[in-house]
Design a protein around this motif. Structure first.
Motif, PDB file in Angstrom:
ATOM      1  N   MET A  75       8.059 -43.626 -44.200  1.00 40.43           N
ATOM      2  CA  MET A  75       7.381 -42.775 -45.176  1.00 40.43           C
ATOM      3  C   MET A  75       8.310 -42.417 -46.327  1.00 40.43           C
ATOM      4  O   MET A  75       7.910 -42.468 -47.497  1.00 40.43           O
ATOM      5  CB  MET A  75       6.868 -41.503 -44.517  1.00 40.43           C
ATOM      6  CG  MET A  75       6.072 -40.641 -45.480  1.00 40.43           C
ATOM      7  SD  MET A  75       5.881 -38.965 -44.885  1.00 40.43           S
ATOM      8  CE  MET A  75       7.518 -38.312 -45.214  1.00 40.43           C
ATOM      9  N   PHE A  91      -1.207 -40.947 -47.868  1.00 37.10           N
ATOM     10  CA  PHE A  91      -1.424 -40.166 -46.646  1.00 37.10           C
ATOM     11  C   PHE A  91      -2.823 -40.426 -46.087  1.00 37.10           C
ATOM     12  O   PHE A  91      -2.996 -40.675 -44.897  1.00 37.10           O
ATOM     13  CB  PHE A  91      -1.236 -38.669 -46.935  1.00 37.10           C
ATOM     14  CG  PHE A  91      -1.770 -37.767 -45.852  1.00 37.10           C
ATOM     15  CD1 PHE A  91      -1.041 -37.551 -44.691  1.00 37.10           C
ATOM     16  CD2 PHE A  91      -2.997 -37.141 -45.992  1.00 37.10           C
ATOM     17  CE1 PHE A  91      -1.542 -36.728 -43.679  1.00 37.10           C
ATOM     18  CE2 PHE A  91      -3.496 -36.314 -44.992  1.00 37.10           C
ATOM     19  CZ  PHE A  91      -2.767 -36.111 -43.835  1.00 37.10           C
ATOM     20  N   TRP A 133       3.817 -37.478 -42.053  1.00 39.71           N
ATOM     21  CA  TRP A 133       2.833 -37.447 -43.141  1.00 39.71           C
ATOM     22  C   TRP A 133       2.169 -36.083 -43.258  1.00 39.71           C
ATOM     23  O   TRP A 133       1.910 -35.608 -44.354  1.00 39.71           O
ATOM     24  CB  TRP A 133       1.788 -38.543 -42.937  1.00 39.71           C
ATOM     25  CG  TRP A 133       2.362 -39.890 -43.205  1.00 39.71           C
ATOM     26  CD1 TRP A 133       2.981 -40.712 -42.298  1.00 39.71           C
ATOM     27  CD2 TRP A 133       2.433 -40.573 -44.459  1.00 39.71           C
ATOM     28  NE1 TRP A 133       3.408 -41.858 -42.931  1.00 39.71           N
ATOM     29  CE2 TRP A 133       3.082 -41.798 -44.240  1.00 39.71           C
ATOM     30  CE3 TRP A 133       1.989 -40.250 -45.749  1.00 39.71           C
ATOM     31  CZ2 TRP A 133       3.307 -42.713 -45.275  1.00 39.71           C
ATOM     32  CZ3 TRP A 133       2.204 -41.165 -46.772  1.00 39.71           C
ATOM     33  CH2 TRP A 133       2.864 -42.372 -46.527  1.00 39.71           C
TER      34      TRP A 133
END
Ligand code: ZN
Length: 150
Positions: A75, A91, A133
């Motif tokens: 991420m 996301f 996330w």
């Protein structure tokens, strides 16, 4: 699951868990948030440096299972340099893919992240993959200092 996706999944998780990217404390972050996944015990501290709407820098610390660490590492690589809006879009895509609501159509947009779609074969691990996330989303929305997947 296709064999090559499964092989990639194992390879990417192994690599990013053994050698997580952007795994460091950030000096003077714009946002800092602690995330916790009580189901597995994964913990993450996420740091963001914002430059206007752009995520100029992002890093994390924490301890957790291989999937949570690998997902956080991936991420940070993908959202660095993106705008808040682009990160929010990623996301949502990631969430749909890991929960099996979306098929391969968006895999190209997600790049290497898409291999984490392999996690949907293990529903108990989805929260491990999405912890970073959810933390990012909460940090961008300035929702306080801690977030839990439960
Ligand atoms: Zn976990």
């Amino acid at each position: 699951m296709l064999d090559h996706i499964r092989d990639l999944y194992q390879e990417v998780v192994f690599d990013h868990n053994r050698n997580p990217r952007n795994f460091r404390v950030m000096e003077a972050p714009s946002r800092k948030i602690d995330g916790f996944n009580p189901l597995c015990g994964d913990r993450i501290t996420l740091y963001l440096k914002l430059d206007g709407p752009v995520i100029a820098d992002v890093s994390f610390q924490g301890s957790g299972c291989a999937i949570s660490t690998a997902s956080a590492s991936l991420m940070t690589e993908i959202v660095r340099g993106k705008t808040e809006e682009e990160a929010h879009h990623l996301f949502e895509l990631f969430h749909r893919i890991t929960t099996g609501q979306d098929e391969v159509a968006n895999f190209e947009e997600l790049g290497k992240l898409a291999v984490l779609a392999g996690v949907r074969a293990y529903p108990a691990r989805v929260k491990c993959a999405t912890l970073a996330w959810h933390s990012l989303e909460a940090a961008l929305n300035n929702e306080g200092e801690a977030v839990s997947t439960e």
